[in-house]
Design an enzyme around this catalytic site. Structure first.
Site, PDB file in Angstrom:
ATOM      1  N   ASN A 319       2.123  -0.791  -3.656  1.00 17.79           N
ATOM      2  CA  ASN A 319       1.260  -0.393  -2.772  1.00 17.79           C
ATOM      3  C   ASN A 319       1.937   0.170  -1.403  1.00 17.79           C
ATOM      4  OD1 ASN A 319      -1.196  -0.226  -1.507  1.00 17.79           O
ATOM      5  ND2 ASN A 319      -1.855  -2.303  -1.405  1.00 17.79           N
ATOM      6  N   HIS A 350      -6.456  -8.261   3.693  1.00 14.62           N
ATOM      7  CA  HIS A 350      -6.839  -8.644   2.092  1.00 14.62           C
ATOM      8  C   HIS A 350      -8.215  -9.243   2.130  1.00 14.62           C
ATOM      9  CE1 HIS A 350      -2.753  -7.263   0.921  1.00 14.62           C
ATOM     10  NE2 HIS A 350      -3.145  -6.878  -0.344  1.00 14.62           N
TER      11      HIS A 350
END
Length: 482
Positions: A319, A350
């Site tokens: 990521n 998140h």
């Protein structure tokens, strides 16, 4: 199904966009309008009325950018954007579908949050009267010198290439792509773009990169669909499995379960990268043999992930654009304990599942322990190539086990199952990390920088003293001669 269908449609639209709306054929205004409308259509098709949140979040943040003072605009924008994302995540999780680990409207909002906050900091760096020495080289490159118009802002946030799965990119890079100057910029920055001694004049084609990434997508999807049901992560907390299986086999199973889970992310991120490349976005200069590189906004390096020999190396290649965002808006700017602050921000970004926080709190300890080992033990293994290979094998095993152990709560989501897993392992890696950090302390980043600066100052002072001494000696010799 909607998500994959929309991404495949976006891939076809990207090819059309690059060929028929090429910067040489149409204006940046038309490219902005088409990219935005296609993106909003995909969002509406995929998420229905929930896609309104994309516009609300973008509108609130743009209002802050316009009306807040430049000195504090980036902070207010950060709070408003992240706060709205968290509010939507709380509503989605605790009102609608707790525990449903599936694609939802907050996924695109996470990417939009990255883009908005990145832009806010880049505007602050570019429009406030900050001294050159206060900006890092990357901050100088990314700084925005003109407030974007509403159309440019929406195009950057909601374009069809990245609205569903990203990846995040800098506003300057996106603007250069829309205006058709990205190739020239990268071409001028990279001196390797040569062929038979002559500088290449034609715009490179992304065809090879797109085909290669689509092949990677196919392999990743096939691997995931074949293995994820055979190796579920939650089986590692099954009572019969824990009681009857030797510990070393539990470790192996956990590694294989995580190995089977990762291709899902490889598929999503690689497909998103291929869509951007198909539209002509992502050119990053030429490599040493003159081949074009299309990895400007790539989100992962699969081989570097699977063969990572340190916790940091794994995170650096996983990521990637999110890691860059965390670095730019938090790690480089946080005055106190930037490592812990970065992991906390990542957890908040998140979502609101407790498992995310357990994962990232564990990640703080893992990072500190890995850093201590690297600083204190690694130098002893660099004496010979054979010793280094042994060290690499050992650290690869430790890294894969540590990553698997750390991210279990990220997959299980809830507190109960997560703590049940850690209890079955007797919190052994938590305790080991604590022991390593206490026994092998590492100097803080700022202390290292300060000591390095003091060393440079000392060397410069000694150099000046030597110069003065040499000058005095020369003068004395001249006096004696006279």
């Amino acid at each position: 199904v909607n998500f994959v269908a929309c991404q495949l449609f976006a891939l076809l639209m990207a090819v059309w966009f690059r060929i028929y709306l090429h910067p040489s054929k149409t204006s940046p205004f038309i490219r902005h309008v088409v990219a935005t409308l296609l993106g909003l259509y995909l969002a509406l098709f995929c998420f229905g009325w929930y896609s309104v949140h994309f516009l609300v979040q973008s509108g609130l943040s743009y209002g802050v950018m316009i009306f807040a003072s430049l000195e504090h605009m980036h902070k207010y924008c950060f709070i408003v954007t992240l706060g709205y994302l968290i509010l939507c995540q709380i509503t989605r999780v605790y009102v609608f579908d707790y525990g449903m680990y599936s694609a939802d409207f907050t996924g695109p909002m996470m990417v939009i949050t990255q883009k908005i906050t990145s832009m806010a900091f880049e505007i602050h760096d570019g429009l406030t009267k900050r001294r050159e020495g206060q900006l890092t080289p990357s901050q100088k490159y990314l700084a925005i010198s003109r407030m974007p118009s509403l159309l440019e802002y929406l195009s950057y946030n909601c374009n069809f290439m990245g609205i569903l799965a990203g990846p995040t990119c800098s506003y300057n890079d996106y603007k250069a792509f829309i205006e058709g100057t990205s190739y020239q910029r990268r071409h001028q920055e990279n001196a390797n773009g040569k062929e038979n001694g002559k500088v290449k004049q034609t715009e490179p084609s992304p065809k090879h990169a797109v085909v290669s990434k689509l092949c990677t997508c196919a392999i990743s999807l096939a691997t995931y669909l074949s293995l994820y049901r055979l190796l579920p992560v939650d089986y590692s907390i099954n009572d019969d499995f824990v009681k009857s299986t030797p510990f070393y086999l539990q470790v192996i199973y956990l590694y294989l379960a995580m190995l089977a889970l990762r291709p899902k992310y490889y598929f999503v991120w690689t497909l998103a990268d291929a869509i951007n490349n198909a539209a002509g976005f992502g050119f990053n200069g030429y490599d040493t043999d003159g081949s074009p590189q299309w990895d400007l906004i790539s989100n992962l390096r699969i081989l570097d992930i699977e063969f990572a020999t340190s916790f940091k190396l794994f995170l650096d290649n996983w990521n990637i654009q999110t890691a860059q965002w965390l670095k730019r808006v938090c790690y480089e700017r946080c005055p106190v304990n930037p490592t812990a602050a970065t992991f906390l921000l990542s957890a908040m970004w998140h979502g609101v599942y407790p498992g995310y926080y357990l994962t990232f709190v564990t990640g703080i300890g893992m990072t500190m322990a890995a850093r201590a080992v690297r600083h204190n033990i690694r130098p002893y293994f660099l004496v010979t190539d054979s010793h280094k290979r042994i060290y690499d094998v050992i650290t690869w095993v430790c890294t894969q086990v540590a990553i698997s152990y750390t991210v279990v709560p990220f997959v299980l989501l809830a507190v109960g199952p997560s703590l049940k897993f850690y209890s079955s392992w007797y919190f052994c890696l938590h305790l080991l990390c604590l022991l390593v950090v206490l026994v092998l302390p590492v100097k803080s980043r700022r202390r290292q920088a300060r000591e390095k600066q003091d060393s440079l100052t000392k060397d410069a002072t000694q150099g000046e003293q030597r110069d003065h001494s040499s000058t005095d000696n020369n003068c004395n010799q001249k006096d004696k001669t006279t």
